[in-house]
Design a protein around this motif. Structure first.
Motif, PDB file in Angstrom:
ATOM      1  N   THR A 203       0.810  -1.229   0.000  1.00  0.00           N
ATOM      2  CA  THR A 203       0.000   0.000   0.000  1.00  0.00           C
ATOM      3  C   THR A 203       0.837   1.269   0.000  1.00  0.00           C
ATOM      4  O   THR A 203       0.298   2.339  -0.198  1.00  0.00           O
ATOM      5  CB  THR A 203      -0.938   0.045   1.221  1.00  0.00           C
ATOM      6  OG1 THR A 203      -0.147   0.066   2.421  1.00  0.00           O
ATOM      7  CG2 THR A 203      -1.874  -1.144   1.249  1.00  0.00           C
ATOM      8  N   PHE A 204       2.111   1.159   0.265  1.00  0.00           N
ATOM      9  CA  PHE A 204       3.090   2.250   0.341  1.00  0.00           C
ATOM     10  C   PHE A 204       2.905   3.111   1.575  1.00  0.00           C
ATOM     11  O   PHE A 204       3.849   3.369   2.300  1.00  0.00           O
ATOM     12  CB  PHE A 204       3.068   3.124  -0.920  1.00  0.00           C
ATOM     13  CG  PHE A 204       3.957   4.338  -0.813  1.00  0.00           C
ATOM     14  CD1 PHE A 204       5.321   4.196  -0.613  1.00  0.00           C
ATOM     15  CD2 PHE A 204       3.426   5.612  -0.883  1.00  0.00           C
ATOM     16  CE1 PHE A 204       6.143   5.313  -0.490  1.00  0.00           C
ATOM     17  CE2 PHE A 204       4.244   6.742  -0.761  1.00  0.00           C
ATOM     18  CZ  PHE A 204       5.607   6.577  -0.565  1.00  0.00           C
ATOM     19  N   THR A 205       1.687   3.577   1.827  1.00  0.00           N
ATOM     20  CA  THR A 205       1.494   4.434   2.993  1.00  0.00           C
ATOM     21  C   THR A 205       0.037   4.363   3.437  1.00  0.00           C
ATOM     22  O   THR A 205      -0.760   3.636   2.865  1.00  0.00           O
ATOM     23  CB  THR A 205       1.933   5.880   2.681  1.00  0.00           C
ATOM     24  OG1 THR A 205       1.972   6.633   3.881  1.00  0.00           O
ATOM     25  CG2 THR A 205       0.989   6.535   1.690  1.00  0.00           C
ATOM     26  N   THR A 206      -0.282   5.134   4.465  1.00  0.00           N
ATOM     27  CA  THR A 206      -1.567   5.024   5.156  1.00  0.00           C
ATOM     28  C   THR A 206      -2.087   6.434   5.441  1.00  0.00           C
ATOM     29  O   THR A 206      -1.285   7.322   5.747  1.00  0.00           O
ATOM     30  CB  THR A 206      -1.354   4.231   6.467  1.00  0.00           C
ATOM     31  OG1 THR A 206      -0.872   2.920   6.131  1.00  0.00           O
ATOM     32  CG2 THR A 206      -2.631   4.082   7.253  1.00  0.00           C
ATOM     33  N   PRO A 207      -3.415   6.687   5.347  1.00  0.00           N
ATOM     34  CA  PRO A 207      -3.939   8.044   5.490  1.00  0.00           C
ATOM     35  C   PRO A 207      -3.388   8.782   6.714  1.00  0.00           C
ATOM     36  O   PRO A 207      -3.524   8.308   7.845  1.00  0.00           O
ATOM     37  CB  PRO A 207      -5.447   7.826   5.611  1.00  0.00           C
ATOM     38  CG  PRO A 207      -5.694   6.597   4.801  1.00  0.00           C
ATOM     39  CD  PRO A 207      -4.497   5.728   5.053  1.00  0.00           C
ATOM     40  N   PRO A 208      -2.765   9.952   6.492  1.00  0.00           N
ATOM     41  CA  PRO A 208      -2.085  10.638   7.598  1.00  0.00           C
ATOM     42  C   PRO A 208      -3.038  11.167   8.662  1.00  0.00           C
ATOM     43  O   PRO A 208      -2.684  11.178   9.848  1.00  0.00           O
ATOM     44  CB  PRO A 208      -1.342  11.783   6.901  1.00  0.00           C
ATOM     45  CG  PRO A 208      -2.072  11.985   5.610  1.00  0.00           C
ATOM     46  CD  PRO A 208      -2.561  10.626   5.207  1.00  0.00           C
ATOM     47  N   ASN A 209      -4.232  11.593   8.273  1.00  0.00           N
ATOM     48  CA  ASN A 209      -5.140  12.128   9.294  1.00  0.00           C
ATOM     49  C   ASN A 209      -5.586  11.036  10.261  1.00  0.00           C
ATOM     50  O   ASN A 209      -5.697  11.248  11.473  1.00  0.00           O
ATOM     51  CB  ASN A 209      -6.355  12.794   8.646  1.00  0.00           C
ATOM     52  CG  ASN A 209      -7.268  11.807   7.953  1.00  0.00           C
ATOM     53  OD1 ASN A 209      -6.820  11.036   7.099  1.00  0.00           O
ATOM     54  ND2 ASN A 209      -8.541  11.807   8.310  1.00  0.00           N
ATOM     55  N   LEU A 210      -5.836   9.831   9.734  1.00  0.00           N
ATOM     56  CA  LEU A 210      -6.234   8.724  10.602  1.00  0.00           C
ATOM     57  C   LEU A 210      -5.090   8.325  11.523  1.00  0.00           C
ATOM     58  O   LEU A 210      -5.304   7.991  12.697  1.00  0.00           O
ATOM     59  CB  LEU A 210      -6.695   7.531   9.770  1.00  0.00           C
ATOM     60  CG  LEU A 210      -7.896   7.774   8.844  1.00  0.00           C
ATOM     61  CD1 LEU A 210      -8.266   6.497   8.094  1.00  0.00           C
ATOM     62  CD2 LEU A 210      -9.102   8.279   9.635  1.00  0.00           C
ATOM     63  N   GLN A 211      -3.867   8.368  11.003  1.00  0.00           N
ATOM     64  CA  GLN A 211      -2.709   8.074  11.852  1.00  0.00           C
ATOM     65  C   GLN A 211      -2.637   9.050  13.025  1.00  0.00           C
ATOM     66  O   GLN A 211      -2.357   8.649  14.162  1.00  0.00           O
ATOM     67  CB  GLN A 211      -1.422   8.158  11.039  1.00  0.00           C
ATOM     68  CG  GLN A 211      -1.252   7.083   9.980  1.00  0.00           C
ATOM     69  CD  GLN A 211       0.155   7.095   9.412  1.00  0.00           C
ATOM     70  OE1 GLN A 211       1.139   7.042  10.160  1.00  0.00           O
ATOM     71  NE2 GLN A 211       0.266   7.188   8.099  1.00  0.00           N
ATOM     72  N   ARG A 212      -2.881  10.326  12.764  1.00  0.00           N
ATOM     73  CA  ARG A 212      -2.780  11.322  13.834  1.00  0.00           C
ATOM     74  C   ARG A 212      -3.895  11.131  14.860  1.00  0.00           C
ATOM     75  O   ARG A 212      -3.697  11.351  16.063  1.00  0.00           O
ATOM     76  CB  ARG A 212      -2.789  12.728  13.232  1.00  0.00           C
ATOM     77  CG  ARG A 212      -1.546  13.007  12.399  1.00  0.00           C
ATOM     78  CD  ARG A 212      -1.416  14.444  11.948  1.00  0.00           C
ATOM     79  NE  ARG A 212      -0.145  14.604  11.244  1.00  0.00           N
ATOM     80  CZ  ARG A 212      -0.001  14.596   9.921  1.00  0.00           C
ATOM     81  NH1 ARG A 212      -1.060  14.472   9.144  1.00  0.00           N
ATOM     82  NH2 ARG A 212       1.185  14.724   9.383  1.00  0.00           N
ATOM     83  N   GLY A 213      -5.073  10.702  14.394  1.00  0.00           N
ATOM     84  CA  GLY A 213      -6.144  10.390  15.336  1.00  0.00           C
ATOM     85  C   GLY A 213      -5.780   9.226  16.238  1.00  0.00           C
ATOM     86  O   GLY A 213      -6.019   9.261  17.453  1.00  0.00           O
ATOM     87  N   VAL A 214      -5.182   8.186  15.657  1.00  0.00           N
ATOM     88  CA  VAL A 214      -4.784   7.013  16.448  1.00  0.00           C
ATOM     89  C   VAL A 214      -3.701   7.378  17.452  1.00  0.00           C
ATOM     90  O   VAL A 214      -3.674   6.865  18.578  1.00  0.00           O
ATOM     91  CB  VAL A 214      -4.324   5.872  15.518  1.00  0.00           C
ATOM     92  CG1 VAL A 214      -3.748   4.709  16.323  1.00  0.00           C
ATOM     93  CG2 VAL A 214      -5.485   5.387  14.657  1.00  0.00           C
ATOM     94  N   ALA A 215      -2.803   8.278  17.084  1.00  0.00           N
ATOM     95  CA  ALA A 215      -1.768   8.721  18.025  1.00  0.00           C
ATOM     96  C   ALA A 215      -2.398   9.340  19.267  1.00  0.00           C
ATOM     97  O   ALA A 215      -1.931   9.110  20.394  1.00  0.00           O
ATOM     98  CB  ALA A 215      -0.839   9.731  17.341  1.00  0.00           C
ATOM     99  N   VAL A 216      -3.472  10.102  19.083  1.00  0.00           N
ATOM    100  CA  VAL A 216      -4.202  10.649  20.225  1.00  0.00           C
ATOM    101  C   VAL A 216      -4.796   9.521  21.060  1.00  0.00           C
ATOM    102  O   VAL A 216      -4.752   9.534  22.304  1.00  0.00           O
ATOM    103  CB  VAL A 216      -5.314  11.611  19.741  1.00  0.00           C
ATOM    104  CG1 VAL A 216      -6.256  11.985  20.881  1.00  0.00           C
ATOM    105  CG2 VAL A 216      -4.695  12.855  19.123  1.00  0.00           C
ATOM    106  N   GLY A 217      -5.335   8.509  20.391  1.00  0.00           N
ATOM    107  CA  GLY A 217      -5.938   7.386  21.107  1.00  0.00           C
ATOM    108  C   GLY A 217      -4.953   6.614  21.953  1.00  0.00           C
ATOM    109  O   GLY A 217      -5.229   6.275  23.112  1.00  0.00           O
ATOM    110  N   LEU A 218      -3.770   6.338  21.414  1.00  0.00           N
ATOM    111  CA  LEU A 218      -2.788   5.553  22.156  1.00  0.00           C
ATOM    112  C   LEU A 218      -2.257   6.289  23.382  1.00  0.00           C
ATOM    113  O   LEU A 218      -1.711   5.667  24.299  1.00  0.00           O
ATOM    114  CB  LEU A 218      -1.627   5.161  21.237  1.00  0.00           C
ATOM    115  CG  LEU A 218      -1.932   4.058  20.224  1.00  0.00           C
ATOM    116  CD1 LEU A 218      -0.770   3.867  19.257  1.00  0.00           C
ATOM    117  CD2 LEU A 218      -2.252   2.744  20.928  1.00  0.00           C
TER     118      LEU A 218
END
Length: 397
Positions: A262-277
């Motif tokens: 996939t090469f990469t992953t949606p950046p906005n969703l990654q930033r949301g998950v960072a808040v979750g963790l």
């Protein structure tokens, strides 16, 4: 036309697709596929939504945005005491299924053997075969799902390259014990193998059971690729955000596989998950307590109706024995009949076995649904069983 890929052409539609389509056709309550019917934490969702508007919507770094890689590293230390370098030992993927595939690609060559434990998630076996590797199946059997140590040891040999281990386990809902993990670790060390560790249900354990990453055992740090899932941890399965934690010696190949998938992953969703963790411990404890209450609600109802309910130590799923109901057919027939007649959908456990002679009288229900949905499903099953019993009595009379 020349034939297409033999393996994919011979692979049927997944049981989840088949049963979900049948559920829609008959207006059934779908307790088959494991996804919540409620949304995840609002702060995580709002963080992802805000990140769409902050002007950072182009390709993020291939291995993940720095915020999420740092959050994954911190979570490893916080929950398990694993020291991780976020720059060189974390790879963010488009879902845990991709993460598992990338890890298998990172270490398997054609002809290598890979140990798989049945019952298993449906993508494991096809991916191993597509890579030209040879699956070696070891079976856990209900109702106790105990690790068959002699059979597992026999599955390892000179050609063994890796084991794919799922704990907490889908669909068995088993949490592997410290003793079982130590036995697996000894085999890995003895045969110089790797472990792909599917740990997507790591925070979904019940009754005091605690998840132990294989990576935390002595000598396993350099051998393990540990896969986590934001979809499971934050009840956001549609986001498809996974992450791999592994030694810096393994991460480059995992990243190269990710690049070619996939090469990469949606950046906005990654930033949301960072808040979750980064959420407080109370969130993660509450997640388990919340799901345990749902498990107890469905388990009590199914037991009252006559199902044989097996222990559920973790995950989203309850496995039940349908023989106490007087059902004499197999699990596939039961699930189809339940969907068509009772308007409730479950998954036959034989779908998770690849070898012959799988136990064929167990079905899996997902309890990650609203209480009203679980209660309505139980009411439908109760009415269906009552009607079947009345018909049976009339036939005898």
């Amino acid at each position: 036309m020349k034939p297409q890929n033999d393996l994919l052409s011979a692979t049927g539609t997944t049981i989840f697709t088949v049963m979900s389509a049948l559920a829609v056709e008959h207006g059934a309550i779908n307790l088959g596929q494991g996804f919540p019917d409620y949304d995840g934490p609002s702060d995580v969702i709002h963080a992802a939504a805000a990140a769409l508007l902050d002007g950072r919507n182009q390709y993020p770094p291939m291995t993940g945005v720095p915020e999420l890689r740092a959050a994954v590293a911190h979570a490893n230390k916080r929950f398990y005491g694993i020291d991780v370098d976020p720059a060189s030992e974390v790879v963010v993927t488009s879902g845990a299924t991709e993460a598992i595939t990338a890890c298998l690609m990172a270490v398997l060559n054609p002809g290598d053997e890979c140990v798989l434990i049945e019952p298993l998630y449906d993508t494991y076996l096809p991916v191993v075969k597509l890579l030209g590797a040879v699956p070696k199946l070891v079976r856990l059997s209900p109702p106790k799902w105990e690790l068959p140590r002699a059979e597992l040891a026999a599955a390892f040999g000179p050609k063994t390259k890796a084991i794919l281990l799922n704990t907490p386990m889908n669909p068995a809902s088993k949490v592997f014990t410290a003793a079982e993990l130590a036995f697996i670790a000894e085999l890995l060390a003895r045969h110089d193998c790797y472990a792909i560790c599917d740990e997507v249900y790591e925070h979904l354990t019940f009754d005091g059971w605690k998840h132990i990453p294989l990576m935390t055992l002595p000598g396993m740090r350099e051998r393990c690729m540990r896969v986590g899932s934001a979809g499971k941890t934050f009840s956001l399965t549609g986001w498809k955000i996974g992450y791999v934690t592994c030694d810096r010696s393994l991460a480059p190949n995992v990243a190269k596989a990710h690049q070619n998938l996939t090469f990469t992953t949606p950046p906005n969703l990654q930033r949301g998950v960072a808040v979750g963790l980064a959420k407080e411990d109370s969130y993660f404890a509450g997640l388990s307590a919340h799901l345990q209450a749902k498990r107890d609600r469905l388990a009590a109802g199914l037991s009252r109706l006559g199902f044989g309910v097996l222990q559920t130590q973790g995950s989203y799923f309850i496995t039940t024995d349908v023989r106490p109901l007087g059902w004499t057919g197999d699990d596939v027939g039961f699930c189809r009949t339940l969907t068509v007649e009772a308007k409730v959908t479950a998954i036959p456990v034989t779908a998770f076995y690849a070898g012959p002679d799988a136990p064929n009288h167990y079905v899996r229900f997902a309890f990650c649904k609203g209480e009203a949905v679980l209660d309505a499903a139980l009411e439908r099953i109760e009415a269906w069983l009552a009607a079947r019993n009345a018909t049976a009595r009339a036939a005898v009379g």
